[in-house]
Write an enzyme that holds these catalytic residues in place. Structure first.
Site, PDB file in Angstrom:
ATOM      1  N   ASP A 117       0.505  -1.188  -0.087  1.00  0.00           N
ATOM      2  CA  ASP A 117      -0.231   0.154  -0.398  1.00  0.00           C
ATOM      3  C   ASP A 117       0.575   1.500   0.196  1.00  0.00           C
ATOM      4  O   ASP A 117       0.219   2.617  -0.095  1.00  0.00           O
ATOM      5  CB  ASP A 117      -0.895   0.342   1.166  1.00  0.00           C
ATOM      6  CG  ASP A 117      -0.493  -0.054   2.598  1.00  0.00           C
ATOM      7  OD1 ASP A 117       1.142   0.188   2.769  1.00  0.00           O
ATOM      8  OD2 ASP A 117      -0.703  -0.487   3.464  1.00  0.00           O
ATOM      9  N   ASP A 146      20.529  -2.916  -0.143  1.00  0.00           N
ATOM     10  CA  ASP A 146      19.902  -1.526  -0.597  1.00  0.00           C
ATOM     11  C   ASP A 146      19.848  -0.995   0.784  1.00  0.00           C
ATOM     12  O   ASP A 146      19.548   0.307   0.992  1.00  0.00           O
ATOM     13  CB  ASP A 146      18.267  -2.364  -1.088  1.00  0.00           C
ATOM     14  CG  ASP A 146      17.957  -2.582   0.013  1.00  0.00           C
ATOM     15  OD1 ASP A 146      18.572  -4.036   0.855  1.00  0.00           O
ATOM     16  OD2 ASP A 146      16.814  -1.963   0.446  1.00  0.00           O
ATOM     17  N   ASN A 147      20.432  -1.332   1.697  1.00  0.00           N
ATOM     18  CA  ASN A 147      20.251  -0.030   2.928  1.00  0.00           C
ATOM     19  C   ASN A 147      21.773   0.474   3.125  1.00  0.00           C
ATOM     20  O   ASN A 147      22.062   0.920   4.205  1.00  0.00           O
ATOM     21  CB  ASN A 147      19.420  -0.905   4.391  1.00  0.00           C
ATOM     22  CG  ASN A 147      18.697  -0.872   4.132  1.00  0.00           C
ATOM     23  OD1 ASN A 147      18.127  -0.018   3.189  1.00  0.00           O
ATOM     24  ND2 ASN A 147      18.231  -2.047   5.012  1.00  0.00           N
TER      25      ASN A 147
END
Length: 480
Positions: free
Chosen positions: A126, A258-259
């Site tokens: 969402d 990705d961090n």
């Protein structure tokens, strides 16, 4: 009112080209309740004069900041998640909203979001952030900044009036949108995406972009030379942050590629924790069943991520480049150890005495902490300034721990140290009996009244306590 002339906007990420991002639109939320604004950093970037209503327009409804992006950018990247490659990543619930230059040092800053709606990379989710998740990120980033860790800064938190369903929180739960300031959202995963697509020209362009804008030490001409210098600079910056995490007792929880970003700056706080006591195997994420990102394994996790970055750079050169990348990677471990030792000495408020003695001091402290299980934060607080510190260790809640023979080597080692000139020992903060801390029980205690009664008093009080600690330790944004 118009934006202050002290605000210096930028659009540098667009220089890379449209293949690095997707233009997106922010979600339209049913409500906008301002819960947190970082006034220190707002002043520092020239936005401190915004009214709360104007703040909400820019950081809740995302009306563009003058001179920066006219439309938000959802960044593209891949990444290894718990060492499994995922090519379906990207900004799935956030975007790059704006860029601006720090008024103090001129460095480029990103205004990045979390919970701002769906993007092409949402993967069916969402695109929202829970209010509790936003509160936790504000607390984590504020605490790390106060402890001297190079971290993103939570800039704004606005409650947005939706009910969200989550598997790891009592649902339905409240929604929010967070804006964070960071020195770049270019990640190791950004390079991995280009490598996966075989885009060597794109990798070179990204190396040049990062070197030109974020890493002033990367100035060599020529593809291979610049790539090697770039990699070495990233390794050093990641090592510094990793060492400071260890001294802070911080566990990130999800050290996926990705961090980890190219400036080495710590960011993206999901299931984080601070150590209650020294426990090498302590984990932050309930789903980290094998302890891959446990406290003591964080240096290895960072080195592994950096090796993935090095692999992406190999097509830019020959065997000489490969050798240079390997050398930089072998230097990462010692660099992290040096950063850790320096951070321990700084957190203790001591004047350094050279690598050998400082390393022995840190080792003695952590050995004592492990054997006695003395509270981690309390020990640093009680021994601030060494034997000349203002805290009465005999009256400390941890006095019995310090009386253990396991602490004798540390007590002997610290006896030869003097307080640093900026230790802040006369600050009222060091007149307390217990330090400001951020254990999971405290986080839950802060959240409970917010969830039950919309009572934000504990949240406000904790941020005030963190601010006092930051001031005492010389780490407040308006003091640097």
């Amino acid at each position: 009112m118009p934006i202050s002339s002290d605000f210096h906007p930028a659009t540098r990420h667009q220089d890379l080209g449209e293949e690095f991002y997707d233009l997106v639109a922010p979600a339209e939320f049913p409500a906008h309740i301002l819960r947190y604004r970082n006034q220190d950093w707002a002043n520092r970037v020239g936005l401190g004069t915004l009214t709360d209503a104007e703040w909400i327009e820019h950081f809740g409804r995302f009306m563009p900041l003058p001179g920066s992006f006219r439309q938000p950018l959802a960044l593209r990247y891949h990444g290894h998640q718990f060492r499994h490659y995922n090519a379906d990543l990207g900004d799935g619930r956030g975007f790059l909203f704006a860029q601006a230059h720090d008024r103090r040092d001129g460095r480029l800053l990103d205004f990045g979001t979390k919970g701002s709606g769906t993007t092409p990379w949402s993967r069916g989710a969402d695109g929202r952030l829970t209010l509790k998740g936003g509160v936790r990120e504000v607390l984590a980033s504020s605490m790390l900044e106060a402890l001297g860790v190079d971290t993103s800064k939570s800039f704004s938190l606005i409650e947005t009036g939706e009910s969200l369903h989550r598997g790891d929180e009592p649902s339905p739960t409240r929604s929010a949108v967070l804006v964070r300031l960071s020195h770049s959202h270019i990640r190791i995963g950004t390079f991995q995406r280009l490598a996966a697509h075989g885009d060597v020209e794109g990798i070179q362009r990204l190396v040049d972009h990062v070197g030109r804008i974020y890493l002033p030490e990367v100035h060599a001409e020529g593809d291979a030379a610049r790539a090697e210098k770039f990699f070495g600079a990233v390794c050093r910056r990641v090592a510094q942050t990793g060492g400071r995490w260890m001294a802070a007792g911080f566990v990130h929880g999800v050290l996926n590629t990705d961090n980890v970003n190219v400036t080495g700056e710590s960011f993206d706080y999901g299931p984080w924790r601070f150590l209650p006591t020294y426990q090498p195997g302590f984990t932050a994420a309930y789903f980290d069943h094998n302890g891959l990102y446990a406290y003591a394994r964080q240096p290895d996790a960072l080195a592994w991520s950096l090796s993935r970055l090095g692999n992406c750079l190999l097509p830019l050169g020959d065997e000489a480049l490969k050798a240079g990348l390997e050398t930089a990677l072998t230097e990462f471990g010692p660099a992290l150890q040096a950063a850790f030792t320096d951070a321990v000495v700084r957190r203790l408020g001591l004047h350094p005495h050279g690598v050998e003695r400082d390393t022995a001091l840190a080792a003695a402290l952590f050995s004592g902490l492990e054997t006695t299980q003395a509270p981690f934060d309390q020990a640093f607080f009680d021994w601030r300034g060494g034997m000349a510190g203002p805290v009465s260790r005999s009256a400390s809640p941890s006095a019995d721990h310090y009386a253990s023979p396991a602490f004798d080597p540390f007590r002997d080692a610290i006896a030869g140290y003097e307080p640093a000139h900026d230790a802040g020992l006369d600050h009222p903060y060091f007149k307390r009996k217990t330090p400001c801390s951020m254990l999971i029980e405290e986080v839950e205690a802060i959240w409970a009244p917010i969830a039950a009664e919309d009572d934000w008093s504990r949240f406000t009080a904790k941020l005030a306590g963190i601010g006092e600690m930051a001031e005492a330790m010389g780490n407040r944004a308006d003091l640097r």
